[in-house]
Design an enzyme around this catalytic site. Structure first.
Site, PDB file in Angstrom:
ATOM      1  N   HIS A 297       0.857  -1.189   0.000  1.00 35.37           N
ATOM      2  CA  HIS A 297       0.000   0.000   0.000  1.00 35.37           C
ATOM      3  C   HIS A 297       0.894   1.241   0.000  1.00 35.37           C
ATOM      4  O   HIS A 297       2.136   1.134  -0.071  1.00 35.37           O
ATOM      5  CB  HIS A 297      -0.955  -0.039   1.197  1.00 35.37           C
ATOM      6  CG  HIS A 297      -0.271  -0.259   2.527  1.00 35.37           C
ATOM      7  ND1 HIS A 297       0.668   0.604   3.025  1.00 35.37           N
ATOM      8  CD2 HIS A 297      -0.380  -1.260   3.438  1.00 35.37           C
ATOM      9  CE1 HIS A 297       1.090   0.175   4.195  1.00 35.37           C
ATOM     10  NE2 HIS A 297       0.476  -0.974   4.464  1.00 35.37           N
TER      11      HIS A 297
ATOM     12  N   GLY B  26       1.907   3.133   2.235  1.00 31.59           N
ATOM     13  CA  GLY B  26       2.942   3.165   3.276  1.00 31.59           C
ATOM     14  C   GLY B  26       4.212   2.509   2.775  1.00 31.59           C
ATOM     15  O   GLY B  26       5.320   3.061   2.909  1.00 31.59           O
ATOM     16  N   HIS B  27       4.062   1.333   2.160  1.00 30.11           N
ATOM     17  CA  HIS B  27       5.223   0.658   1.575  1.00 30.11           C
ATOM     18  C   HIS B  27       5.819   1.511   0.450  1.00 30.11           C
ATOM     19  O   HIS B  27       7.045   1.615   0.310  1.00 30.11           O
ATOM     20  CB  HIS B  27       4.827  -0.703   0.998  1.00 30.11           C
ATOM     21  CG  HIS B  27       4.239  -1.661   1.984  1.00 30.11           C
ATOM     22  ND1 HIS B  27       2.916  -2.004   1.992  1.00 30.11           N
ATOM     23  CD2 HIS B  27       4.813  -2.369   2.997  1.00 30.11           C
ATOM     24  CE1 HIS B  27       2.678  -2.882   2.952  1.00 30.11           C
ATOM     25  NE2 HIS B  27       3.809  -3.123   3.584  1.00 30.11           N
TER      26      HIS B  27
ATOM     27  N   GLY C 110       9.124   1.239   8.658  1.00 29.02           N
ATOM     28  CA  GLY C 110       8.120   2.237   8.983  1.00 29.02           C
ATOM     29  C   GLY C 110       8.010   2.478  10.478  1.00 29.02           C
ATOM     30  O   GLY C 110       8.112   1.542  11.278  1.00 29.02           O
TER      31      GLY C 110
HETATM   32  P1  AMP Z   1       4.696  -5.216   6.450  1.00 28.06           P
HETATM   33  O1  AMP Z   1       4.528  -5.564   5.001  1.00 28.06           O
HETATM   34  O2  AMP Z   1       3.409  -4.915   7.153  1.00 28.06           O
HETATM   35  O3  AMP Z   1       5.586  -6.174   7.191  1.00 28.06           O
HETATM   36  O4  AMP Z   1       5.467  -3.839   6.469  1.00 28.06           O
HETATM   37  C1  AMP Z   1       6.686  -3.671   5.795  1.00 28.06           C
HETATM   38  C2  AMP Z   1       7.266  -2.354   6.198  1.00 28.06           C
HETATM   39  O5  AMP Z   1       6.349  -1.309   5.861  1.00 28.06           O
HETATM   40  C3  AMP Z   1       7.543  -2.241   7.698  1.00 28.06           C
HETATM   41  O6  AMP Z   1       8.768  -1.548   7.885  1.00 28.06           O
HETATM   42  C4  AMP Z   1       6.367  -1.423   8.185  1.00 28.06           C
HETATM   43  O7  AMP Z   1       6.650  -0.681   9.344  1.00 28.06           O
HETATM   44  C5  AMP Z   1       6.137  -0.506   6.995  1.00 28.06           C
HETATM   45  N1  AMP Z   1       4.772   0.024   7.015  1.00 28.06           N
HETATM   46  C6  AMP Z   1       3.618  -0.686   7.148  1.00 28.06           C
HETATM   47  N2  AMP Z   1       2.564   0.150   7.162  1.00 28.06           N
HETATM   48  C7  AMP Z   1       3.053   1.404   7.052  1.00 28.06           C
HETATM   49  C8  AMP Z   1       2.459   2.706   7.007  1.00 28.06           C
HETATM   50  N3  AMP Z   1       1.152   2.884   7.100  1.00 28.06           N
HETATM   51  N4  AMP Z   1       3.287   3.768   6.871  1.00 28.06           N
HETATM   52  C9  AMP Z   1       4.631   3.593   6.782  1.00 28.06           C
HETATM   53  N5  AMP Z   1       5.249   2.407   6.817  1.00 28.06           N
HETATM   54  C10 AMP Z   1       4.470   1.338   6.954  1.00 28.06           C
END
Ligand code: AMP
Length: 299
Positions: free
Chosen positions: A28, A30-31, A139
């Protein structure tokens, strides 16, 4: 952008400095913000996509974790990634070794999700050892995870710079999460109160000079009446130690469930000279996320 399966294939394609964005996919905005930040800071930008079975303490959560590789590849390409690594499970899980981190993993997520951070730390160590990036981007949304990763890198001497990136949010404040796709309409509306509560607490720190973690937690809980709240806690950024008073860089974290979907969020308090704090509430999208839609094959 190139698609690779092994670390050796990835390393053979490096040019200049390398920035790694570890993810579990279902990407999304954020990524995307992490990938764009990597693009600004490194010559080769690599995204790893691995739904890490070691970090799921609940097998149902692992089974239903959303996946859509084709769409993720397109998101990575558009965000400017050079390499997308999608490793095989057997190449990622060490046969004999697990990385267990003490202290920083004890409170909050660590106490609620047994084995979670051991799973995170083990896979992060495998990624850093095999890919040897110059930068690794994480993140602030997962503030305790960030503290765990920083601790692992310091303790094990990984020559990598860990870059912390702001939380990306929906226009109403809800932090983007791959799990948001599971929220029903009413749950989605209720989930907006997580960030509303955190922002109200941040306001009390900034405008009212509030420093008591008990008071800050009360403010957050005041927004979450009738919601299944697991914890509201103030913790130090460096080692996740629980604080009764905001007297060092910290984050105010909350975990709550909406139906069967468990969400976490936080705001960070960064030090700014003479005892003051500046809040990092993250950044809000102008328009609702177009990427956190329904998982492929659902509905
Ligand atoms: P995940 O795929 O959920 O393991 O997340 C991968 C990376 O994306 C991790 O470093 C998370 O902290 C970061 N992340 C997930 N959601 C967000 C967000 N809303 N804003 C910024 N970084 C994010």
């Amino acid at each position: 952008m190139e698609f690779v399966v092994t670390a050796a294939e990835a390393r053979a394609r490096y040019q200049g400095t390398v920035g790694l964005v570890p993810t579990m996919g279902f990407l999304h905005e954020g990524h995307v913000s992490l990938i764009e930040r990597a693009r600004n800071s490194a010559e080769t930008v690599m995204v790893s996509l691995f739904v890490n079975p070691l970090q799921f303490n609940d097998p149902n959560d692992l089974a239903r974790y959303p996946r859509d590789l084709e769409r993720d590849a397109e998101v990575c390409r558009r965000a400017g990634a050079d390499l997308l690594l999608v490793p095989k499970v057997d190449d990622m899980l060490p046969a004999h070794t697990r990385v267990r981190v003490e202290g920083v993993t004890a409170p909050m997520e660590g106490s609620r999700r047994p084995g979670h951070f051991e799973g995170v730390a083990t896979i992060v160590a495998v990624l850093l050892a095999s890919l040897r990036p110059d930068l690794a981007l994480f993140g602030r949304k997962d503030a305790q995870q960030l503290a765990v990763v920083t601790t692992v890198c310091a303790d094990l001497g990984f020559p990598v710079r860990v870059v912390a990136c702001p939380t990306v949010r929906e226009p109403d404040g809800l932090a983007l999460s791959s799990r948001n796709v599971f929220l029903s309409g009413p749950e989605r509306r209720a989930a907006g109160e997580l960030s509303a509560g955190l922002f109200a607490a941040a306001e009390a720190v900034e405008a009212g000079g509030e420093r008591s973690s008990g008071r800050l937690a009360e403010i957050v809980r005041g927004h979450l009446e009738g919601i299944d709240v697991e914890y509201v806690a103030l913790a130090a950024q460096t080692d996740a130690a629980l604080l009764s008073v905001l007297d060092r860089p910290a984050f105010l974290a909350v975990a709550a469930s909406f139906g069967s979907t468990r969400l976490i969020d936080n705001v960070a308090f960064d030090a700014v000279g003479d005892g003051g704090f500046q809040t990092d509430r993250g950044v809000r999208l102008e328009h609702p996320s177009v990427l956190v839609g329904q998982p492929a094959g659902s509905g």
